[in-house]
Structures are given as structure tokens and as C-alpha cells.
Design a protein around this motif. Structure first.
Motif, PDB file in Angstrom:
ATOM      1  N   UNK A  77       0.811  -1.206   0.000  1.00 24.52           N
ATOM      2  CA  UNK A  77       0.000   0.000   0.000  1.00 24.52           C
ATOM      3  C   UNK A  77       0.849   1.263   0.000  1.00 24.52           C
ATOM      4  N   UNK A  78       1.941   1.254   0.790  1.00 20.12           N
ATOM      5  CA  UNK A  78       2.853   2.396   0.797  1.00 20.12           C
ATOM      6  C   UNK A  78       3.482   2.575  -0.578  1.00 20.12           C
ATOM      7  N   UNK A  79       3.946   1.454  -1.153  1.00 18.70           N
ATOM      8  CA  UNK A  79       4.570   1.528  -2.472  1.00 18.70           C
ATOM      9  C   UNK A  79       3.622   2.036  -3.534  1.00 18.70           C
ATOM     10  N   UNK A  80       2.372   1.534  -3.518  1.00 17.77           N
ATOM     11  CA  UNK A  80       1.403   1.935  -4.539  1.00 17.77           C
ATOM     12  C   UNK A  80       1.020   3.410  -4.389  1.00 17.77           C
ATOM     13  N   UNK A  81       0.750   3.834  -3.145  1.00 14.56           N
ATOM     14  CA  UNK A  81       0.348   5.227  -2.936  1.00 14.56           C
ATOM     15  C   UNK A  81       1.472   6.188  -3.304  1.00 14.56           C
ATOM     16  N   UNK A  82       2.697   5.839  -2.884  1.00 10.30           N
ATOM     17  CA  UNK A  82       3.786   6.752  -3.178  1.00 10.30           C
ATOM     18  C   UNK A  82       4.146   6.735  -4.665  1.00 10.30           C
ATOM     19  N   UNK A  83       4.043   5.551  -5.292  1.00  8.59           N
ATOM     20  CA  UNK A  83       4.297   5.484  -6.733  1.00  8.59           C
ATOM     21  C   UNK A  83       3.300   6.349  -7.494  1.00  8.59           C
ATOM     22  N   UNK A  84       2.031   6.373  -7.001  1.00  6.62           N
ATOM     23  CA  UNK A  84       1.026   7.196  -7.665  1.00  6.62           C
ATOM     24  C   UNK A  84       1.346   8.679  -7.507  1.00  6.62           C
ATOM     25  N   UNK A  85       1.847   9.089  -6.338  1.00  8.01           N
ATOM     26  CA  UNK A  85       2.199  10.506  -6.163  1.00  8.01           C
ATOM     27  C   UNK A  85       3.347  10.916  -7.067  1.00  8.01           C
ATOM     28  N   UNK A  86       4.211   9.941  -7.441  1.00  7.08           N
ATOM     29  CA  UNK A  86       5.323  10.254  -8.324  1.00  7.08           C
ATOM     30  C   UNK A  86       4.889  10.299  -9.788  1.00  7.08           C
ATOM     31  N   UNK A  87       3.820   9.563 -10.115  1.00  5.49           N
ATOM     32  CA  UNK A  87       3.364   9.522 -11.510  1.00  5.49           C
ATOM     33  C   UNK A  87       2.387  10.636 -11.841  1.00  5.49           C
ATOM     34  N   UNK A  88       1.665  11.166 -10.826  1.00  2.27           N
ATOM     35  CA  UNK A  88       0.659  12.188 -11.097  1.00  2.27           C
ATOM     36  C   UNK A  88       0.545  13.105  -9.891  1.00  2.27           C
ATOM     37  N   UNK A  89       0.143  14.328 -10.149  1.00  2.00           N
ATOM     38  CA  UNK A  89      -0.072  15.291  -9.071  1.00  2.00           C
ATOM     39  C   UNK A  89      -1.540  15.367  -8.670  1.00  2.00           C
ATOM     40  N   UNK A  90      -2.396  14.542  -9.281  1.00  2.00           N
ATOM     41  CA  UNK A  90      -3.837  14.573  -9.017  1.00  2.00           C
ATOM     42  C   UNK A  90      -4.155  13.935  -7.668  1.00  2.00           C
ATOM     43  N   UNK A  91      -4.781  14.700  -6.780  1.00  2.00           N
ATOM     44  CA  UNK A  91      -5.217  14.141  -5.492  1.00  2.00           C
ATOM     45  C   UNK A  91      -6.262  13.058  -5.706  1.00  2.00           C
ATOM     46  N   UNK A  92      -7.062  13.200  -6.744  1.00  2.00           N
ATOM     47  CA  UNK A  92      -8.084  12.204  -7.052  1.00  2.00           C
ATOM     48  C   UNK A  92      -7.453  10.849  -7.331  1.00  2.00           C
ATOM     49  N   UNK A  93      -6.397  10.820  -8.136  1.00  2.00           N
ATOM     50  CA  UNK A  93      -5.724   9.563  -8.458  1.00  2.00           C
ATOM     51  C   UNK A  93      -5.091   8.938  -7.217  1.00  2.00           C
ATOM     52  N   UNK A  94      -4.478   9.769  -6.373  1.00  2.00           N
ATOM     53  CA  UNK A  94      -3.837   9.247  -5.163  1.00  2.00           C
ATOM     54  C   UNK A  94      -4.883   8.605  -4.250  1.00  2.00           C
ATOM     55  N   UNK A 147       9.093  -1.576 -15.892  1.00  2.00           N
ATOM     56  CA  UNK A 147       8.882  -0.169 -16.155  1.00  2.00           C
ATOM     57  C   UNK A 147       7.642   0.124 -16.955  1.00  2.00           C
ATOM     58  N   UNK A 148       6.648  -0.771 -16.918  1.00  2.00           N
ATOM     59  CA  UNK A 148       5.434  -0.611 -17.720  1.00  2.00           C
ATOM     60  C   UNK A 148       4.241  -0.098 -16.919  1.00  2.00           C
ATOM     61  N   UNK A 149       4.432   0.144 -15.632  1.00  2.00           N
ATOM     62  CA  UNK A 149       3.303   0.527 -14.805  1.00  2.00           C
ATOM     63  C   UNK A 149       2.864   1.958 -15.130  1.00  2.00           C
ATOM     64  N   UNK A 150       1.559   2.145 -15.206  1.00  2.00           N
ATOM     65  CA  UNK A 150       0.936   3.448 -15.434  1.00  2.00           C
ATOM     66  C   UNK A 150      -0.097   3.663 -14.326  1.00  2.00           C
ATOM     67  N   UNK A 151      -0.595   4.884 -14.128  1.00  2.00           N
ATOM     68  CA  UNK A 151      -1.599   5.093 -13.073  1.00  2.00           C
ATOM     69  C   UNK A 151      -2.808   4.183 -13.205  1.00  2.00           C
ATOM     70  N   UNK A 152      -3.322   4.030 -14.433  1.00  2.00           N
ATOM     71  CA  UNK A 152      -4.507   3.189 -14.607  1.00  2.00           C
ATOM     72  C   UNK A 152      -4.192   1.714 -14.377  1.00  2.00           C
ATOM     73  N   UNK A 153      -3.037   1.253 -14.864  1.00  2.00           N
ATOM     74  CA  UNK A 153      -2.669  -0.141 -14.660  1.00  2.00           C
ATOM     75  C   UNK A 153      -2.422  -0.421 -13.173  1.00  2.00           C
ATOM     76  N   UNK A 154      -1.832   0.528 -12.483  1.00  2.00           N
ATOM     77  CA  UNK A 154      -1.622   0.372 -11.042  1.00  2.00           C
ATOM     78  C   UNK A 154      -2.959   0.207 -10.326  1.00  2.00           C
ATOM     79  N   UNK A 155      -3.955   1.004 -10.713  1.00  2.00           N
ATOM     80  CA  UNK A 155      -5.267   0.898 -10.080  1.00  2.00           C
ATOM     81  C   UNK A 155      -5.933  -0.441 -10.394  1.00  2.00           C
TER      82      UNK A 155
END
Length: 560
Positions: free
Chosen positions: A42-59, A111-119
Motif C-alpha cells: 500500500x505504501x509503495x502503490x500510494x507513493x508510486x502514484x504521487x510520483x506519476x501524477x499530481x492529481x489528489x483524485x488519483x492518489x 517499467x510498464x506501470x501506469x496510473x490506470x494499470x496500477x489501479x
């Protein structure tokens, strides 16, 4: 001399008493490692999302992706847990979560992970855990030898998660900061294995049912019917949903609190989550004392007010030490509130519907948090983290007012199962397609007792609707001691020399006949062979028992 019963009671009161039993102990330790891995991911996923996008909605959607499956599939998961071997169900569910975690590790490594794929992959992991939840929680009572130990066992499972919460996020923060999110995903994948091994080695002993498993759709309907006709459980679920929606802001917005308010890094994020988890452990260790000193309603009110105060401090603080202290308080009362809800459901639902009742609780809690996280993310995008947290705090402070309309019920005792009623003698050859079966119960009641008799029969009606009369033989196997006591109260109003008269009439509407000999009778498995062949036993409680055929007409069954 010391009374052995008192010694046993004192022993059972201890929070660590269930750990004396090897099965519970090994599964508990393995679940601790599994929970540790989930939180590291969960820590890895949340922090990875903050690095890929600045959208609070995505995080915020990371938490939604992990918890939304619980709301979507919890009822089928609960039905499956009640229908099949819970150990096997838990193993299959863990396999799904393991596959999702492994896939996330591979795509991140490539290195293929994207915000949508992560979700999407977080959703797969969440689906596995959603399927496991009801089977896992409802099997706790099978791992300890006494219902007296069940509250302690439930609390220990909460402690397991929150011990992991207290150190897992900190470990996750260190792992992410030093080796990246890929290492966090890989570590989580490996930590599923001990629990899978422990469950595989568990020699579960279950009493065989005299009736075959229900079909999944029918089992889900039975679960919904029970819950909708059980006022205490409905109240607990409603309060659970409110707590999840309102209080989920803290966990959903934690990465943004660290990034925007404290200006910290991944390690700071892990420490903040660790403070929350440490507080939750303290809260779990004091659940027994809380239940002794306060009623359920008083406990929930206290937790809600404390949670609101802690949320205000988190919103206004810019110092990590103050924020960590507020998070510790929030974690303690958060854990206590969920434990009160969980124990209430576990001890109130009879065993035949335990998995489905816990699934409904799981849907209400996780679904509330998931929906709330989505809403808090949108509010944060529009107004900022501080404003969103202050709104959450205000709503949490006023939430106890719900208790004026929906006060928390007294916790019941789940160990109420009784021996199933004997099969009545029948005079017709029955199949699974026979029916509907109309049951008429005739009472003779004095005029002056009409109103109290009516009041008792309202409660009897609820019990009939909870247990479901669609499958008549299943209904006869589901009544509890309290429900039998209600029936006896109704019988006491009966007057006259003759006993209460019971008529059972078989009606054959259009559709009950198979027009071809080779048409399969899918409902045949619903009846045991002795009933289908017409050789059942007479029920001693109904001396006027009759079975007659009433073709071409319908009668409404009496609510009693």
C-alpha cells in the motif's frame, strides 16, 4: 479450593488467551506477515502514484481500488464462505491476491506501470482479499474451542493488522526510499506465502450438513433476507457505513498530508502511518476494558468525538511530532470503533449465516471508506487538504446524533444454535419441484390477550422472514434458542383442550410439472432422500401435523 469455572473465565478474559491454541497461533502469526506485506504494498502503490501524477483524485483512488471490491463482491463471498469449506475458499482467495501482487511486481520491474494499470492491479489484489474476508473472519470461531474466547480472537486479528500497520508502513517507506516501489511489491508477494502454507496445513473439522449446499443465488438471497429482517444488524451496518464514509479521510489523504502539509518524503509517510498503526494496537489492547465500562452506543460516541478532535489537529498541524501524536489518537479510537462493530455482528449472527453477515459488515465498512475516499479526493482537488480534513472532522463530531434514531443494540450471544427440528411425516411423494408448501398454524387466543399476542407474533414474523421459508427444510434447521423461545411465548397464549393445530398443504402451481421425462430437476438436491421418498419422521412438537394436497388453489401462510 479454586472454582475451575472461575479460572476458565479469568483465562478467557485475557486478550492473549486464544494464542494458547496452536491452530489459531500459527494462522495468526502467518496473517501478521501477510498484513505486513499488504501494508508495504500500500505504501509503495500510494507513493508510486504521487510520483506519476499530481492529481489528489488519483492518489485517493489507490485506496478505493483496494477497498471497492469488498463492497462489490462481499455478499457473493459471504455466501461462498457459508456454502463451502472456508479453508479452501480462503486459499483460493489468497491465490488471486498473490497473482495480482506478482503481476504488479513484474510490470513495475519492467517499467510498464501506469496510473490506470496500477489501479487495475490494486483492484485485483483487493478482489482476492474481499473474497477471503468473510471466510477468514467466520472461521475464527473454528480455531478457538469456546465462544467465550471469540471476542479476544476477533480483537487479536485486529491487533495483527495494526501491529503490521505500526511497523509495515515505516518498513515500506524505507524500502521505497532505498530500493523503489518494485521492491515493496515483490516483498508483499513473498509475504503471502506463509499464510497460504498455514491454511493449507490446517486440519479443519466441520460438521457435515444434512442438507446439500444452496445455490449461490439462493444463498445470497437468504443472506440479504436475514440481514434486512434483523434490526440490530441493520443498525450496526448503518453506523458502520457512516463511520467509513466520514472517517476515511485520514487514511485516504495521508500521502497528501505528508506531501503538502508536512513537506515530507516516503520515509515520513511510513512513519506517519506507523504512528496511526501504533495507536490502533493500543486501542485493540483496550477493547475488553472498553466493552466492560461503556455500552456500545457510549463507546461509538466517545470514539467519534475523539476522532473528530484528532482530525482537526492533523489538519492544522505543520509539525511531524504533533501530527504523529494526533494520528496515534485517531488510530486508537478508529480501531476501537471497528472492533465494537465487528464483535457486535459476529456475536449476533447465527453460524449458518455468519459469513454473509460478516460480508455485509465488510461491505459497509470498506465500501464506506472506498466511497468516502473518492469524495474526499474530489473535495481536496477543489479546496485543499486542510479544508477536506476540517470538513471530515466536523461531520465526525456531529455523527453521534445518528444514535438518537439508530442507537447501537446490545450485543447478543451467537451460541444460540439448537438441534434442527425432526422431519415431519409426510403422506405424499415429494421432489425438489414440489410446492409451494403452505403452512397454517391455528392459535385460539382469549380476547383480552389479543394485543400482547399480536406483539409477540410481530417478532415471530421477523424471525420467519430472517430465516426464510422459501426452502422449508432449511428454515427448520435455522432457528435459534431465542427464536424458539418466541414461539413458546406465542404457544402460551393458546387456550382450549386441543393443542395448537398445524396444517401443511402442498400446492402444485403451473411450472412444477416436468413436461418431459428427461427434463432435469435442478431442485431435487434441495431435499434429503428420506423426505423426497415420503418416509420422514413426525415432529413431536406438532401433534396435529398434517400433509394434504390442495390442487388448483392458494392459501396465504400464517405469519406464525
Amino acid at each position: 479450593m479454586t472454582d475451575p469455572a472461575k479460572v476458565q473465565t479469568r483465562s478467557a478474559d485475557g486478550i492473549t488467551a486464544p494464542l494458547r491454541y496452536a491452530t489459531f497461533r500459527w494462522i495468526w502469526l502467518a496473517s501478521l506477515l501477510s498484513n505486513l506485506g499488504i501494508l508495504i504494498q500500500g505504501v509503495g502503490a500510494a507513493w508510486a502514484m504521487t510520483q506519476m501524477t499530481s492529481s489528489a483524485d488519483k492518489v485517493a483512488l489507490v485506496q478505493t481500488a483496494l477497498l471497492l471490491p469488498v463492497m462489490l463482491i462481499s455478499m457473493p463471498a459471504g455466501a461462498i464462505a457459508d456454502m463451502y469449506d472456508r479453508r479452501v475458499v480462503a486459499l483460493v482467495a489468497l491465490g488471486i491476491a498473490f497473482a495480482g501482487a506478482a503481476a504488479l511486481t513484474v510490470v513495475a520491474w519492467l517499467g510498464l506501470v501506469t496510473p490506470n494499470l496500477l489501479l487495475v492491479l490494486c483492484f485485483v489484489v483487493g478482489s482476492g482479499m474481499a473474497l477471503m474476508g468473510p471466510a477468514w473472519q467466520s472461521s475464527v470461531s473454528e480455531q478457538v474451542p469456546s465462544e467465550v474466547l471469540l471476542p479476544a480472537a476477533v480483537a487479536l486479528n485486529g491487533i495483527s493488522y495494526n501491529i503490521a500497520r505500526s511497523v509495515g508502513p515505516a518498513i515500506g517507506g524505507v524500502v521505497v526510499a532505498t530500493a523503489g516501489a518494485v521492491a515493496a511489491f515483490a516483498l508483499n508477494t513473498l509475504l503471502y506465502l506463509p499464510l497460504m502454507i498455514a491454511l493449507f496445513l490446517w486440519k479443519r473439522i466441520s460438521a457435515p450438513s444434512r442438507l446439500p449446499p444452496e445455490r449461490l443465488s439462493r444463498a445470497m438471497v437468504s443472506g440479504v433476507r436475514y440481514i434486512t429482517n434483523s434490526p440490530p444488524i441493520k443498525i450496526v451496518l448503518a453506523r458502520t457505513l457512516v463511520m467509513g464514509v466520514v472517517g476515511g479521510a485520514i487514511t485516504a489523504l495521508m500521502p497528501l498530508v505528508v506531501r503538502d502539509l508536512l513537506h515530507g518524503d516516503a520515509q515520513t509517510y511510513g512513519i506517519m502511518l506507523g504512528a496511526f498503526g501504533l495507536g490502533a494496537v493500543v486501542g485493540a489492547l483496550n477493547i475488553t476494558e472498553l466493552r466492560k465500562r461503556l455500552t456500545g452506543e457510549a463507546a461509538i460516541r466517545t470514539c467519534a468525538l475523539s476522532m473528530g478532535a484528532a482530525t482537526v489537529a492533523i489538519a492544522l498541524s505543520r509539525q511531524p511530532v504533533l501530527t504523529a501524536a494526533a494520528l496515534a489518537l485517531a488510530g486508537a479510537v478508529w480501531m476501537m470503533a471497528w472492533a465494537v462493530f465487528n464483535i457486535g455482528v459476529q456475536l449476533s449472527a447465527p453460524r449458518w449465516v455468519a459469513g454473509r453477515s460478516l460480508a455485509a459488515y465488510q461491505a459497509a465498512s470498506s465500501g464506506g471508506i472506498a466511497v468516502g475516499s473518492w469524495g474526499w479526493g474530489h473535495l481536496t482537488d477543489a479546496a485543499g487538504v486542510e479544508t477536506a480534513l476540517l470538513v471530515s472532522a466536523a461531520l465526525m463530531v456531529v455523527s453521534p446524533l445518528i444514535g438518537l434514531w439508530l442507537p447501537m443494540p446490545r450485543v447478543g450471544a451467537r451460541g444460540q444454535e439448537t438441534e434442527p427440528l425432526a422431519d415431519p411425516e409426510v403422506r405424499l411423494a415429494l421432489t425438489g419441484r414440489s410446492g409451494p408448501l403452505v403452512v397454517e398454524i391455528e392459535y385460539r387466543v382469549a380476547q383480552e390477550n389479543a394485543r400482547p399476542f399480536h406483539d409477540i407474533m410481530q417478532n415471530v414474523q421477523l424471525s420467519r422472514q430472517r430465516n426464510g421459508a422459501y426452502g422449508w427444510l432449511r428454515w427448520r434447521n435455522r432457528s435459534t434458542q431465542s427464536e424458539r423461545a418466541l414461539e413458546q411465548q406465542a404457544i402460551r397464549f393458546h387456550i382450549g383442550p386441543a393443542p395448537v393445530r398445524v396444517r401443511r398443504m402442498l400446492e402444485r402451481p403451473f411450472g412444477s410439472v416436468r413436461w418431459k421425462d428427461d427434463t432435469p430437476d435442478h431442485a431435487a438436491a434441495e431435499m434429503p432422500p428420506e423426505i423426497a421418498s415420503g418416509t420422514g419422521r413426525r415432529q413431536s412438537a406438532a401433534p396435529a401435523d398434517q400433509m394434504t394436497e390442495s390442487a388448483g388453489r392458494r392459501r396465504k401462510a400464517a405469519s406464525g
